[in-house]
Write a protein that holds these residues in place. Structure first.
Motif, mmCIF file in Angstrom:
data_model
loop_
_atom_site.group_PDB
_atom_site.id
_atom_site.type_symbol
_atom_site.label_atom_id
_atom_site.label_comp_id
_atom_site.label_asym_id
_atom_site.label_seq_id
_atom_site.Cartn_x
_atom_site.Cartn_y
_atom_site.Cartn_z
ATOM 1 N N SER A 180 -4.972 7.229 6.848
ATOM 2 C CA SER A 180 -6.078 8.213 7.949
ATOM 3 C C SER A 180 -7.312 7.003 7.971
ATOM 4 O O SER A 180 -8.219 6.732 8.870
ATOM 5 C CB SER A 180 -6.562 9.693 7.893
ATOM 6 N N GLY A 181 -7.419 6.784 6.160
ATOM 7 C CA GLY A 181 -9.282 6.087 5.714
ATOM 8 C C GLY A 181 -8.494 3.974 5.931
ATOM 9 O O GLY A 181 -9.296 4.044 5.984
ATOM 10 N N LEU A 182 -6.841 4.137 6.751
ATOM 11 C CA LEU A 182 -6.880 3.141 6.279
ATOM 12 C C LEU A 182 -6.304 2.393 7.593
ATOM 13 O O LEU A 182 -6.286 1.456 8.186
ATOM 14 C CB LEU A 182 -5.281 2.528 5.539
ATOM 15 N N PHE A 200 0.693 -1.281 -0.301
ATOM 16 C CA PHE A 200 -0.008 0.117 0.185
ATOM 17 C C PHE A 200 0.847 1.135 0.027
ATOM 18 O O PHE A 200 1.995 0.868 0.632
ATOM 19 C CB PHE A 200 -0.760 0.580 1.478
ATOM 20 N N GLU A 231 -1.836 -0.843 -4.037
ATOM 21 C CA GLU A 231 -2.237 -0.147 -4.000
ATOM 22 C C GLU A 231 -2.001 0.984 -3.397
ATOM 23 O O GLU A 231 -1.295 1.418 -2.656
ATOM 24 C CB GLU A 231 -3.556 -0.501 -2.775
ATOM 25 N N VAL A 232 -3.192 2.020 -4.560
ATOM 26 C CA VAL A 232 -2.404 3.718 -4.063
ATOM 27 C C VAL A 232 -3.759 4.254 -3.626
ATOM 28 O O VAL A 232 -4.657 4.216 -4.427
ATOM 29 C CB VAL A 232 -1.692 4.178 -4.857
ATOM 30 N N ILE A 233 -3.079 5.429 -2.407
ATOM 31 C CA ILE A 233 -4.350 6.172 -2.046
ATOM 32 C C ILE A 233 -4.162 7.292 -2.000
ATOM 33 O O ILE A 233 -3.111 7.524 -0.979
ATOM 34 C CB ILE A 233 -4.901 5.621 -0.977
ATOM 35 N N CYS A 234 -4.733 8.507 -2.448
ATOM 36 C CA CYS A 234 -4.209 10.065 -1.572
ATOM 37 C C CYS A 234 -5.226 9.726 -0.170
ATOM 38 O O CYS A 234 -6.113 9.649 0.021
ATOM 39 C CB CYS A 234 -5.467 10.880 -2.767
ATOM 40 N N ASP A 235 -4.620 10.574 1.043
ATOM 41 C CA ASP A 235 -4.563 10.757 2.090
ATOM 42 C C ASP A 235 -3.842 10.871 2.818
ATOM 43 O O ASP A 235 -2.692 11.226 2.503
ATOM 44 C CB ASP A 235 -3.932 9.188 2.689
ATOM 45 N N ASN A 236 -3.859 11.563 3.569
ATOM 46 C CA ASN A 236 -3.606 12.567 5.107
ATOM 47 C C ASN A 236 -2.656 11.135 6.083
ATOM 48 O O ASN A 236 -3.771 10.094 6.897
ATOM 49 C CB ASN A 236 -4.373 12.895 5.522
ATOM 50 N N ILE A 277 -1.080 12.775 0.287
ATOM 51 C CA ILE A 277 -1.142 14.272 0.597
ATOM 52 C C ILE A 277 -1.369 14.497 -0.538
ATOM 53 O O ILE A 277 -2.088 14.770 -0.650
ATOM 54 C CB ILE A 277 -1.046 14.015 2.016
ATOM 55 N N ARG A 325 -7.837 1.987 10.737
ATOM 56 C CA ARG A 325 -8.388 1.425 11.672
ATOM 57 C C ARG A 325 -8.734 0.019 11.320
ATOM 58 O O ARG A 325 -9.196 -1.208 12.251
ATOM 59 C CB ARG A 325 -10.264 2.007 11.600
ATOM 60 N N ARG A 326 -9.333 0.109 9.436
ATOM 61 C CA ARG A 326 -9.030 -1.673 9.715
ATOM 62 C C ARG A 326 -7.721 -2.037 9.082
ATOM 63 O O ARG A 326 -7.475 -3.563 9.069
ATOM 64 C CB ARG A 326 -9.904 -1.961 8.359
ATOM 65 N N LEU A 327 -6.662 -1.395 9.012
ATOM 66 C CA LEU A 327 -5.316 -1.756 8.652
ATOM 67 C C LEU A 327 -4.659 -2.018 10.384
ATOM 68 O O LEU A 327 -3.180 -2.571 9.982
ATOM 69 C CB LEU A 327 -4.546 -1.587 7.798
ATOM 70 N N MET A 372 -1.682 -4.641 11.358
ATOM 71 C CA MET A 372 -1.637 -5.526 9.708
ATOM 72 C C MET A 372 -0.257 -5.458 8.743
ATOM 73 O O MET A 372 -0.370 -5.977 8.151
ATOM 74 C CB MET A 372 -2.849 -5.335 9.038
#
Ligand SMILES: C[S@@+](CC[C@H](N)C(=O)[O-])C[C@H]1O[C@@H](n2cnc3c(N)ncnc32)[C@H](O)[C@@H]1O
Lengths: 289, 122
Positions: free
Chosen positions: A137-139, A105, A129-134, A109, A141-143, A146
């Motif tokens: 913050s979106g990951l 991952f 897997e590429v995610i635009c995020d601060n 930002i 909780r679930r990650l 891990m």
């Protein structure tokens, strides 16, 4: 860190150093093309941080630790602040892909950076897997718990606090007071995301006070060591590896008894290495101005 | 964006108590072949929110996953192949992720979700 933010009188010389460095890399790479990302395949954008000395130091640290990483058999690796994608692409080439059970991952930002990272990954035929995020913050909780390997080349340059996180390329280097603003937000996130056997590799500058960073991490139960230390014309970089250590955890929980010698693993941590390093003590004058 | 990622993302808007699972709005998706590794699937299985995966796969037009699962199914090659396909081979290229509580859309462009929040959301 990127040359164009250094004071003007360094500008010319640092640019030539970087060009030289890149030329050298090209040579090395043409001889062994399969180990790390190739500079000529890195996608670019004016608003995206180009691979620089700090990026090279991080990739070199990962290469230096590659045998350990392979033995570690990570399942999920993650980069926070992937920029051009140079580091996560190199890591994916170095350690392997889905067939070996590895997944990646990468977050940034900067919306341009995530696009560029995807292009760089594709140019090398690897996937993350590429995610635009601060941060993540979106990951988060679930990650949680891990991530087995996390790599970060954070914005670490000391700047006025209000430059941190502003739009565009400045967010790539602006680190606020002592360059610690983003670093100090990343560390708790890393602590949350890392698995019980998780490793974190992070680039720091002498001005960031790495000794204090390590001592803060030690309170959370992490041992640390310097994997790569490198001085360029204008900055002294070190890539620090952090890992959860049972002895450190015990120590962190118990008040330290003065006449008890700490176990060897703690002696070996970065904390005890730092004072012996040649750059120690001159940090403020060299980098902090 | 793979459904593995969808399964790992949640809405991080301030005040949202239950930001998972995000709804899927599909404008364009692609299927990409990914190398099969049963050990990875077995490792991940306990971490996956199964209902969210089943629903997301259906939204992407794949309805082969069983609604109910138990770990003994991991012995079945057929099950693992379906799990693999849903988790890793269905990619959302264009569309959005929808916060289940507020309905806020997080755009997915060129396969990349944008989870950045506006100032009044943090
Ligand atoms: C020094 S650059 C490193 C880029 C790349 N990893 C490399 O080594 O060449 C730092 C990167 O962190 C990103 N960044 C800064 N603040 C961030 C945040 N809060 N969350 C995610 N990424 C951030 C910047 O956009 C930039 O791409």
């Amino acid at each position: 860190m990127d040359c164009n933010i250094q004071i003007d009188m360094h500008k010319h010389s640092s640019t030539t150093t970087h060009e030289r460095e890149k030329a050298n890399r090209g040579m090395v790479l043409s001889r062994m093309p399969s180990r790390i990302a190739q500079i000529k395949l890195i996608s670019r954008h004016t608003e995206v941080y180009e691979p620089c000395d700090d990026s090279f130091a991080l990739v070199d640290a990962l290469l230096a630790d590659r045998t350990n990483l392979l033995e570690h058999r990570p399942t999920i690796c993650m980069e926070v602040g992937c920029g051009s994608g140079y580091v996560i692409t190199s890591l994916a080439i170095m350690l392997g892909q889905e067939v070996e059970g590895l997944h990646y991952f990468a977050t940034d930002i900067n919306p341009h950076a995530v696009r560029v990272t995807r292009e760089t990954l594709e140019a090398h035929g690897v996937h993350a897997e590429v995610i635009c995020d601060n941060l993540a913050s979106g990951l988060e909780r679930r990650l949680e718990g891990m991530i087995d390997v996390m790599v970060v080349n954070p914005p670490y340059v000391p700047t006025p606090e209000d430059e941190v996180g502003i739009d565009g390329i400045a967010a790539a280097w602006a680190g606020g007071e002592n360059g610690r603003s983003v670093i100090d937000r990343i560390l708790p996130v890393a602590d949350k995301l890392l698995s019980h056997r998780g490793w974190l590799y992070m680039v720091t500058l002498t001005a960031n006070n790495p000794g204090e960073i390590c001592s803060n991490m030690r309170k959370k139960g992490y041992a640390s060591r310097i994997v790569v230390q490198r001085s360029t014309e204008e900055e002294s970089l070190h890539v620090i590896k952090f890992w959860r250590d049972a002895d450190v955890q015990v120590q962190a929980r118990e008040p330290i008894i003065t006449d008890r010698r700490p176990p060897m693993s703690i002696m070996e941590t970065l904390l005890s290495q730092l004072p012996q390093l040649p750059f120690w003590g001159s940090s403020r004058t060299r980098d902090g101005s | 964006m793979r459904l593995l990622t969808h399964n790992m993302l949640s809405s991080n808007i301030k005040g949202v108590a239950n930001g998972f699972p995000l709804g899927l709005e599909v404008q364009k998706f692609v299927e990409k072949q990914v190398d099969f590794n049963p050990d990875f699937l077995k490792n991940m299985f306990p971490k996956i929110e199964w209902k969210a995966l089943v629903t997301a796969a259906k939204t992407m037009g794949y309805a082969e996953l069983p609604e109910e699962v138990e770990s003994s199914m991991l012995e079945s090659e057929d099950f693992l192949q379906k799990f693999h396909h849903a988790l890793l081979e269905l990619h959302l290229e264009e569309g959005a992720l929808i916060c289940p509580e507020t309905g806020r859309r997080f755009a997915v462009t060129k396969g990349i979700p944008n989870m950045l929040l506006h100032e009044d959301e943090v």
